[in-house]
Design a protein around this motif. Structure first.
Motif, PDB file in Angstrom:
ATOM      1  N   LEU A  68      43.015  42.033  42.470  1.00  0.00           N
ATOM      2  CA  LEU A  68      44.357  42.538  42.196  1.00  0.00           C
ATOM      3  C   LEU A  68      44.297  43.742  41.265  1.00  0.00           C
ATOM      4  O   LEU A  68      44.976  44.751  41.489  1.00  0.00           O
ATOM      5  CB  LEU A  68      45.222  41.438  41.569  1.00  0.00           C
ATOM      6  N   ARG A  88      45.435  36.577  50.124  1.00  0.00           N
ATOM      7  CA  ARG A  88      45.188  38.004  50.375  1.00  0.00           C
ATOM      8  C   ARG A  88      46.047  38.523  51.530  1.00  0.00           C
ATOM      9  O   ARG A  88      46.487  39.668  51.511  1.00  0.00           O
ATOM     10  CB  ARG A  88      43.700  38.240  50.661  1.00  0.00           C
ATOM     11  N   PRO A 122      50.694  34.047  41.513  1.00  0.00           N
ATOM     12  CA  PRO A 122      50.045  34.279  42.813  1.00  0.00           C
ATOM     13  C   PRO A 122      48.761  33.499  43.033  1.00  0.00           C
ATOM     14  O   PRO A 122      48.376  33.267  44.176  1.00  0.00           O
ATOM     15  CB  PRO A 122      49.761  35.787  42.787  1.00  0.00           C
ATOM     16  N   LEU A 134      49.401  39.149  50.067  1.00  0.00           N
ATOM     17  CA  LEU A 134      49.388  40.387  49.303  1.00  0.00           C
ATOM     18  C   LEU A 134      49.457  41.597  50.235  1.00  0.00           C
ATOM     19  O   LEU A 134      50.216  42.551  49.985  1.00  0.00           O
ATOM     20  CB  LEU A 134      48.126  40.440  48.438  1.00  0.00           C
ATOM     21  N   LEU A 156      54.758  39.461  41.711  1.00  0.00           N
ATOM     22  CA  LEU A 156      53.940  38.307  42.090  1.00  0.00           C
ATOM     23  C   LEU A 156      54.300  37.128  41.198  1.00  0.00           C
ATOM     24  O   LEU A 156      54.272  37.232  39.970  1.00  0.00           O
ATOM     25  CB  LEU A 156      52.447  38.622  41.949  1.00  0.00           C
ATOM     26  N   VAL A 189      55.191  38.510  46.283  1.00  0.00           N
ATOM     27  CA  VAL A 189      54.137  37.565  46.673  1.00  0.00           C
ATOM     28  C   VAL A 189      54.408  36.241  45.975  1.00  0.00           C
ATOM     29  O   VAL A 189      54.457  36.181  44.747  1.00  0.00           O
ATOM     30  CB  VAL A 189      52.735  38.088  46.292  1.00  0.00           C
TER      31      VAL A 189
END
Length: 364
Positions: free
Chosen positions: A179, A144, A163, A147, A160, A79
């Motif tokens: 998360l 999101r 992020p 993700l 990530l 991500v």
């Protein structure tokens, strides 16, 4: 999926990005790589992902050497900070992308892909937005989606890179809690890069503090915050006040204060610095015969911060100090700008000066 980084070095021209980094990440753990710009945290993450190749050292995934393994074979989901969503694809199409580009023999059928996308939309709480395009979403919603796209391929490792860095404070706070919840539900080994100390302390199982290509400290959030290994870690993890002094044969003198410090027995008339966090400073108007443990100062500025009050002070030698008081304590003292007071450090930590990154340090 466990991850072992062994002696990894990486240079970009004359810049030493990583210098012999060793790190073990346990299966199902959520680890934060924390450090300032240029500390090597993103380079380390990209080497784990296979997006960069180390100059030396190795990366081991669950006992198997993955150093030369292509990214697509590592079973990682990535991500990025700026989402990297496909603007011409809907939310559902973005999430399904990694599944649809798989080789035919590994690709789920259309019904399986649709069901997985639906489940992921529910997981990241974006039900009803499947047919929207990224331009129609808020920054938090786009992150999101990114993700969910990373999770769609059912990675063994989730990586990530900053992020939540492009989002405002309120959205960042919401997403980092989300998360943590997702991690607990899925149990996937997760490594994320951040320069936000609060984010790292709130979300992670362990924090890896990096500086100039070296690991300064690895520990739980409480360990790195309450028991910092050296002055860099203490300074980086929140605001601190610094007092300069000297150590000599097991004693440290800071101003008029003399402290026993057997850990400094090897130092002879050496420069040291004492550090105390603003919330560990007490303020009083009178020394009551205890002047040996108190430092005179003058109130210079008072700022209200809701349940807390920040009091800026100045020592007799001109050095500034910050104290953070509860509102109850501030109202009890009724402080005024310009008045003389005394301060006491409840948790003063002393470190030797001029220690190289990754080196040992002394503390009391």
């Amino acid at each position: 999926m466990s991850i072992e980084v062994k002696g990894v070095t990486k240079k970009f021209g004359d810049f030493n990005a990583l210098g012999g980094v060793n790190l073990d990440i346990h299966t199902g753990e959520l680890v934060a790589l924390l450090g300032p710009s240029g500390s090597g945290k993103t380079t380390l993450l990209r080497i784990i992902a296979g997006l960069e190749t180390p100059d030396s050292g190795s990366v081991i995934f669950h006992g198997n050497d993955a150093t030369d393994q292509p990214t697509q074979d590592r079973q990682v989901g990535f991500v990025f900070q700026h989402y990297a969503l496909f603007r011409h694809m809907t939310v559902a199409e973005n999430i399904a992308f990694g599944l649809r580009v798989r080789p035919r023999k590994l690709r789920p059928n259309n019904t399986e892909i649709k069901n997985r996308v639906t489940n992921l939309l529910q997981l990241v709480q974006l039900e009803g937005l499947a047919e929207r395009y990224p331009s129609e979403l808020s920054g938090g919603q786009r992150q999101r989606v990114a993700l969910a796209r990373a999770l769609a391929v059912e990675p063994k490792v989730l990586l990530l890179d900053e992020p939540f860095g492009a989002l405002d404070a309120r959205v960042r706070q919401e997403l980092r809690r989300r998360l943590r919840k997702l991690h607990d539900e899925l149990g996937v080994t997760t490594v994320f890069v951040t320069h936000d100390q609060e984010e790292a302390l709130e979300v992670s199982d362990r924090v890896v503090v990096l500086n100039k290509g070296h690991i300064e400290q690895i520990g739980t959030p409480d360990e790195v915050y309450l028991e910092p290994k050296n002055a860099f870690v203490l300074n980086f993890l929140g605001n601190v006040n610094r007092f300069r002094g000297r150590a000599d044969h097991g004693q440290v003198r800071i101003g008029d204060l003399t402290l026993d410090a057997p850990e400094h027995a090897a130092l002879v008339d050496a420069p040291v610095s004492g550090f105390v966090r603003p919330h560990d400073i007490d303020i009083t108007r009178h020394h009551n015969g205890d002047s040996a443990s108190l430092i005179p100062a003058t109130v210079t500025f008072i700022a209200s911060l809701g349940p807390f009050v920040r009091v800026e002070l100045e020592r007799e030698n001109g050095e500034p100090l910050d104290a953070l008081l509860t509102r109850e304590r501030y109202e009890e003292l009724s402080l005024q700008s310009g008045e003389p007071v005394f301060i006491r450090a409840r948790r003063l930590r002393v470190f030797a000066d001029d220690v190289k990154p990754g080196g040992e340090d002394y503390s009391i």
